[in-house]
Design an enzyme around this catalytic site. Structure first.
Site, PDB file in Angstrom:
ATOM      1  N   ASP A  74       0.308  -1.211  -0.469  1.00 54.71           N
ATOM      2  CA  ASP A  74      -0.038   0.064   0.214  1.00 54.71           C
ATOM      3  C   ASP A  74       0.773   1.589  -0.308  1.00 54.71           C
ATOM      4  OD1 ASP A  74       0.909  -0.512   2.374  1.00 54.71           O
ATOM      5  OD2 ASP A  74      -0.915  -0.645   3.741  1.00 54.71           O
TER       6      ASP A  74
ATOM      7  N   ASN B 292      -6.942  -0.521  14.521  1.00 58.51           N
ATOM      8  CA  ASN B 292      -8.301  -0.615  14.115  1.00 58.51           C
ATOM      9  C   ASN B 292      -8.644  -2.161  13.135  1.00 58.51           C
ATOM     10  OD1 ASN B 292      -7.095  -0.255  11.687  1.00 58.51           O
ATOM     11  ND2 ASN B 292      -8.367   1.574  10.995  1.00 58.51           N
TER      12      ASN B 292
ATOM     13  N   HIS C  31      -7.408  -3.144  10.944  1.00 53.18           N
ATOM     14  CA  HIS C  31      -6.881  -3.331   9.148  1.00 53.18           C
ATOM     15  C   HIS C  31      -5.711  -3.984   8.666  1.00 53.18           C
ATOM     16  CE1 HIS C  31      -4.291   0.694   9.000  1.00 53.18           C
ATOM     17  NE2 HIS C  31      -3.394   0.181   9.241  1.00 53.18           N
TER      18      HIS C  31
ATOM     19  N   GLU D 186      -9.812  -0.706   5.438  1.00 54.50           N
ATOM     20  CA  GLU D 186     -10.433  -0.227   6.622  1.00 54.50           C
ATOM     21  C   GLU D 186     -11.927  -0.785   7.185  1.00 54.50           C
ATOM     22  OE1 GLU D 186      -7.806   1.185   8.357  1.00 54.50           O
ATOM     23  OE2 GLU D 186      -7.816   3.485   7.013  1.00 54.50           O
TER      24      GLU D 186
HETATM   25  C1  F6R Z   1       2.110  -0.356   6.402  1.00 53.34           C
HETATM   26  C2  F6R Z   1       0.201  -1.449   6.069  1.00 53.34           C
HETATM   27  C3  F6R Z   1      -0.152  -1.249   7.407  1.00 53.34           C
HETATM   28  C4  F6R Z   1       0.028  -2.058   8.456  1.00 53.34           C
HETATM   29  C5  F6R Z   1      -0.211  -1.783  10.459  1.00 53.34           C
HETATM   30  C6  F6R Z   1       0.615  -1.803  11.049  1.00 53.34           C
HETATM   31  O1  F6R Z   1       1.904  -0.655   4.634  1.00 53.34           O
HETATM   32  O2  F6R Z   1      -0.011  -1.787   5.651  1.00 53.34           O
HETATM   33  O3  F6R Z   1      -1.464  -1.681   7.759  1.00 53.34           O
HETATM   34  O4  F6R Z   1       0.496  -2.919   8.480  1.00 53.34           O
HETATM   35  O5  F6R Z   1      -0.855  -0.364  10.389  1.00 53.34           O
HETATM   36  O6  F6R Z   1       1.311  -1.238  11.387  1.00 53.34           O
HETATM   37  P1  F6R Z   1       2.865  -0.933  12.351  1.00 53.34           P
HETATM   38  O7  F6R Z   1       3.838  -2.096  11.805  1.00 53.34           O
HETATM   39  O8  F6R Z   1       3.093  -0.271  12.012  1.00 53.34           O
HETATM   40  O9  F6R Z   1       1.887  -1.178  13.642  1.00 53.34           O
END
Ligand code: F6R
Length: 240
Positions: A67, A136, A138, A143
């Site tokens: 993403d 959340n 995701h 989302e």
């Molecule tokens: C980032 C992504 C997000 C993260 C998630 C956890 O490319 O796809 O979904 O994987 O927000 O982020 P961290 O690892 O920083 O806690």
């Protein structure tokens, strides 16, 4: 879906990296999709270490970025693109034609999504997708409320994602949309691994594993993946 609990973040990262190494040894031109963020940092380090130590030829492997923040230039140190280049592609000398990332500055974001879907199709699909989990629930930027069948799409970011996302950037930044692979891609991938570490992730991991699958908590979809794994350290597993 299978849950594997590791003693600590380093053991979790090493094991996740081994999955990539194993795949590349079996299938040198594999298609690997990786999330950015804090969680996969250790995995990237271990991939680079192992590739060098074992002299593995990773030059044919295709890398897909999960993403990107819409409107954030790739040079910004908080962008997903920067994360991949800095932590994986540069240390491993991956050539540009093996790297597939969303251009989040494009004025045709839907075209970017179609392009990504076509690339994945042409390459024969994703062999291994490694994702993190947001506070959340995701996955990528899928989302709460997302349609589980979507492929690549542009999405309005949830309040939590906008607030938590500030941690990646040098200063406060206005974030509003994301461009992401969809959960359709996750389900189509041959193997899916969700990684999480730390006490802060304990609650979302418990929901991922134990709650009935519902699109208000996207990570629950891992329960439905035929070859899906949740890799966590002891802290993230502490209320399972
Ligand atoms: C980032 C992504 C997000 C993260 C998630 C956890 O490319 O796809 O979904 O994987 O927000 O982020 P961290 O690892 O920083 O806690």
């Amino acid at each position: 879906m299978e849950v594997k609990i590791f003693d600590d973040y380093d053991a979790l990262s090493q094991r996740t990296a081994e999955e990539v190494i194993k795949l590349v040894k079996e299938k040198p031109d594999a298609v690997v999709c990786l999330a950015s963020g804090n969680t996969p940092l250790g995995t990237c380090e271990w991939i680079a270490k192992k590739v060098k130590a074992e002299k593995i030829d990773i030059s044919k492997c295709n890398f897909i970025g999960l993403d990107e923040w819409v409107g954030v230039p790739k040079e910004n140190t908080g962008s997903c693109s920067y994360f991949f280049h800095h932590n994986l592609f540069e240390p491993l000398n991956i050539s540009a034609e093996k790297i597939f990332l969303f251009d989040a500055l494009s004025n045709d974001l839907n075209g970017e999504c179609k392009k990504m879907d076509n690339i994945i199709k042409e390459k024969g699909g994703i062999d291994l997708i490694i994702v993190g989990i947001g506070m959340n629930g995701h996955i990528g930027f899928n989302e709460p409320g997302v349609d589980f069948s979507l492929l690549s799409h542009v999405i309005s970011l949830h309040e939590t994602t906008i607030t938590v996302g500030q941690k990646y950037f040098a200063g406060a930044i206005k974030l509003s949309k994301g461009i992401t692979l969809g959960l359709g891609h996750l389900m189509n991938a041959q193997k899916a691994i969700l990684i999480a570490n730390g006490k802060a992730k304990a609650e979302v991991i418990s929901k991922t594993v134990n709650e009935p699958v519902n699109n208000n908590f996207p990570a629950g979809i891992m329960q439905k993946h035929p070859d899906g794994f949740v890799f966590v350290d002891k802290d993230a597993a502490s209320i399972l």
